[in-house]
Design an enzyme around this catalytic site. Sequence first.
Site, PDB file in Angstrom:
ATOM      1  N   SER A  12       1.393 -18.565 -30.819  1.00 51.35           N
ATOM      2  CA  SER A  12       0.224 -17.992 -30.124  1.00 51.35           C
ATOM      3  C   SER A  12      -0.861 -19.040 -30.079  1.00 51.35           C
ATOM      4  CB  SER A  12      -0.321 -16.720 -30.972  1.00 51.35           C
ATOM      5  OG  SER A  12      -1.574 -16.629 -30.537  1.00 51.35           O
ATOM      6  N   HIS A  37       3.171 -17.721 -26.228  1.00 53.23           N
ATOM      7  CA  HIS A  37       2.510 -16.282 -26.220  1.00 53.23           C
ATOM      8  C   HIS A  37       1.007 -16.595 -26.053  1.00 53.23           C
ATOM      9  CE1 HIS A  37       2.274 -12.213 -28.034  1.00 53.23           C
ATOM     10  NE2 HIS A  37       1.211 -12.448 -28.661  1.00 53.23           N
ATOM     11  N   ASP A  39      -2.764 -14.610 -25.915  1.00 50.19           N
ATOM     12  CA  ASP A  39      -3.371 -13.452 -26.635  1.00 50.19           C
ATOM     13  C   ASP A  39      -4.727 -12.999 -25.590  1.00 50.19           C
ATOM     14  OD1 ASP A  39      -1.672 -12.323 -28.635  1.00 50.19           O
ATOM     15  OD2 ASP A  39      -2.035 -14.303 -29.588  1.00 50.19           O
ATOM     16  N   MET A  41      -7.762 -10.874 -24.968  1.00 48.84           N
ATOM     17  CA  MET A  41      -8.575  -9.832 -25.719  1.00 48.84           C
ATOM     18  C   MET A  41      -9.860  -9.665 -24.763  1.00 48.84           C
ATOM     19  SD  MET A  41      -8.191 -10.940 -29.643  1.00 48.84           S
ATOM     20  CE  MET A  41      -6.691 -11.465 -30.347  1.00 48.84           C
ATOM     21  N   HIS A  70       0.108 -11.284 -23.741  1.00 47.94           N
ATOM     22  CA  HIS A  70      -0.008  -9.963 -24.647  1.00 47.94           C
ATOM     23  C   HIS A  70      -1.626  -9.498 -24.284  1.00 47.94           C
ATOM     24  CE1 HIS A  70      -0.404  -8.397 -28.822  1.00 47.94           C
ATOM     25  NE2 HIS A  70      -0.638  -7.403 -27.998  1.00 47.94           N
ATOM     26  N   MET A  72      -4.623  -7.414 -24.682  1.00 44.03           N
ATOM     27  CA  MET A  72      -4.928  -6.576 -25.636  1.00 44.03           C
ATOM     28  C   MET A  72      -6.380  -6.078 -24.870  1.00 44.03           C
ATOM     29  SD  MET A  72      -4.122  -8.537 -29.120  1.00 44.03           S
ATOM     30  CE  MET A  72      -3.736  -9.833 -28.246  1.00 44.03           C
ATOM     31  N   MET A 141       3.123  -4.656 -33.341  1.00 43.17           N
ATOM     32  CA  MET A 141       2.157  -5.384 -34.196  1.00 43.17           C
ATOM     33  C   MET A 141       2.312  -5.221 -35.508  1.00 43.17           C
ATOM     34  SD  MET A 141       0.563  -6.711 -31.690  1.00 43.17           S
ATOM     35  CE  MET A 141      -0.646  -7.411 -32.792  1.00 43.17           C
ATOM     36  N   GLY A 146      -6.366  -8.189 -32.777  1.00 44.86           N
ATOM     37  CA  GLY A 146      -7.728  -8.920 -32.596  1.00 44.86           C
ATOM     38  C   GLY A 146      -8.130 -10.383 -33.146  1.00 44.86           C
ATOM     39  N   PHE A 147      -7.165 -10.779 -34.342  1.00 46.07           N
ATOM     40  CA  PHE A 147      -7.663 -12.011 -34.741  1.00 46.07           C
ATOM     41  C   PHE A 147      -6.143 -12.589 -35.462  1.00 46.07           C
ATOM     42  CE2 PHE A 147     -11.271  -9.100 -35.384  1.00 46.07           C
ATOM     43  CZ  PHE A 147     -12.265  -9.925 -34.782  1.00 46.07           C
ATOM     44  N   GLY A 148      -6.221 -14.034 -35.174  1.00 47.41           N
ATOM     45  CA  GLY A 148      -5.452 -14.567 -35.869  1.00 47.41           C
ATOM     46  C   GLY A 148      -5.457 -14.603 -37.425  1.00 47.41           C
ATOM     47  N   GLY A 149      -4.425 -14.971 -38.172  1.00 49.71           N
ATOM     48  CA  GLY A 149      -4.620 -15.347 -39.510  1.00 49.71           C
ATOM     49  C   GLY A 149      -4.783 -14.327 -40.594  1.00 49.71           C
ATOM     50  N   ASP A 177       4.470  -9.598 -34.005  1.00 49.54           N
ATOM     51  CA  ASP A 177       3.248 -10.319 -33.712  1.00 49.54           C
ATOM     52  C   ASP A 177       2.370 -10.053 -34.893  1.00 49.54           C
ATOM     53  OD1 ASP A 177       1.383 -11.738 -32.567  1.00 49.54           O
ATOM     54  OD2 ASP A 177       0.804 -10.473 -30.860  1.00 49.54           O
ATOM     55  N   GLY A 199       0.994 -17.837 -34.799  1.00 49.49           N
ATOM     56  CA  GLY A 199      -0.122 -18.690 -34.602  1.00 49.49           C
ATOM     57  C   GLY A 199      -0.619 -19.409 -35.510  1.00 49.49           C
ATOM     58  N   SER A 200      -1.370 -19.070 -36.610  1.00 52.91           N
ATOM     59  CA  SER A 200      -1.641 -19.945 -37.744  1.00 52.91           C
ATOM     60  C   SER A 200      -0.524 -20.672 -38.416  1.00 52.91           C
ATOM     61  CB  SER A 200      -2.558 -19.116 -38.689  1.00 52.91           C
ATOM     62  OG  SER A 200      -2.257 -17.710 -38.805  1.00 52.91           O
TER      63      SER A 200
HETATM   64  C1  DX5 Z   1      -3.445 -10.661 -32.898  1.00 56.52           C
HETATM   65  C2  DX5 Z   1      -2.502 -11.498 -31.838  1.00 56.52           C
HETATM   66  C3  DX5 Z   1      -1.438 -12.384 -32.478  1.00 56.52           C
HETATM   67  C4  DX5 Z   1      -2.020 -13.758 -33.448  1.00 56.52           C
HETATM   68  C5  DX5 Z   1      -1.020 -13.954 -34.364  1.00 56.52           C
HETATM   69  O1  DX5 Z   1      -4.039  -9.952 -32.237  1.00 56.52           O
HETATM   70  O2  DX5 Z   1      -1.852 -10.656 -31.165  1.00 56.52           O
HETATM   71  O3  DX5 Z   1      -0.700 -13.005 -31.403  1.00 56.52           O
HETATM   72  O4  DX5 Z   1      -2.599 -14.614 -32.686  1.00 56.52           O
HETATM   73  O5  DX5 Z   1      -1.586 -14.753 -35.259  1.00 56.52           O
HETATM   74  P1  DX5 Z   1      -1.042 -15.186 -36.589  1.00 56.52           P
HETATM   75  O6  DX5 Z   1       0.264 -15.659 -36.362  1.00 56.52           O
HETATM   76  O7  DX5 Z   1      -1.990 -16.190 -37.099  1.00 56.52           O
HETATM   77  O8  DX5 Z   1      -1.240 -13.980 -37.377  1.00 56.52           O
HETATM   78 ZN    ZN Z   2      -0.304 -11.426 -29.667  1.00 58.18          ZN
END
Ligand code: DX5
Ligand code: ZN
Length: 234
Positions: A12, A37, A39, A41, A70, A72, A141, A146-149, A177, A199-200
Amino acid sequence: MTFDRTIKIAPSILSADFASFGAECCAVEDQGADWVHVDVMDGHFVPNLTFGPAMCAAIRPHIRGVMDVHLMIAPVDPYIDAFANAGADIITAHLEAGPHIHRTLQAIRATGKKAGLALNPGTGIEAVEHLLDMIDLVCVMTVNPGFGGQKFIHSQIAKVERLRAMIGDRPIHIEIDGGITPETAPLMTRVGADVLVAGSAVFKGGSIDDPAPYGANIRAIRLAAERALPGTLA
Ligand code: DX5
Ligand code: ZN
């Protein structure tokens, strides 16, 4: 895009360097990513804002393989053509994004793109049964979007297991995801997931000037995920 159930790692770019998206896409693909991927938002469906179709179009020439978008966002329908024209290969919409997901999936398929259906952690899979003939991917999901990590939500393992049984022989990917690492990926591939968004866990420790850690991170997730496949000896 041909269909198969081999494990695919989809970094991501939410965790990439926002000043260098094109180079980051090239770097993760060079380092072994299967899909990229993206994201999207809107600050309304989810409490964060990222990027839109113009950004997708800008990075498209830098992606050799699959661009997995993706969404959102709510509403979805007014933006489907824009993301299709931006070069998305897969467009995924959330079941929770509006009252007419069936219409949304029809509209995505009408563009000639693959259609994905995303489910929030609190959403059941009953509705998926009525949509099976119009989707190419289900995105489960494993964090609230909404957020990574964020931390992986373990209750989604049973959901993937039930979904896999429901899908049977149909050519539908199960993508997971959120919170995917070498520790959590095998929990999901064991029960039927085949596309792993991370992602992270992919971008940590690396950069476009030093991309080797991306490769090491992707290999670590893939190895752990493949070892857990049914029929594979540990
Ligand atoms: C969350 C995103 C994910 C996210 C994954 O809303 O859809 O794709 O970036 O990030 P990690 O792998 O850091 O949880
Ligand atoms: Zn995603």
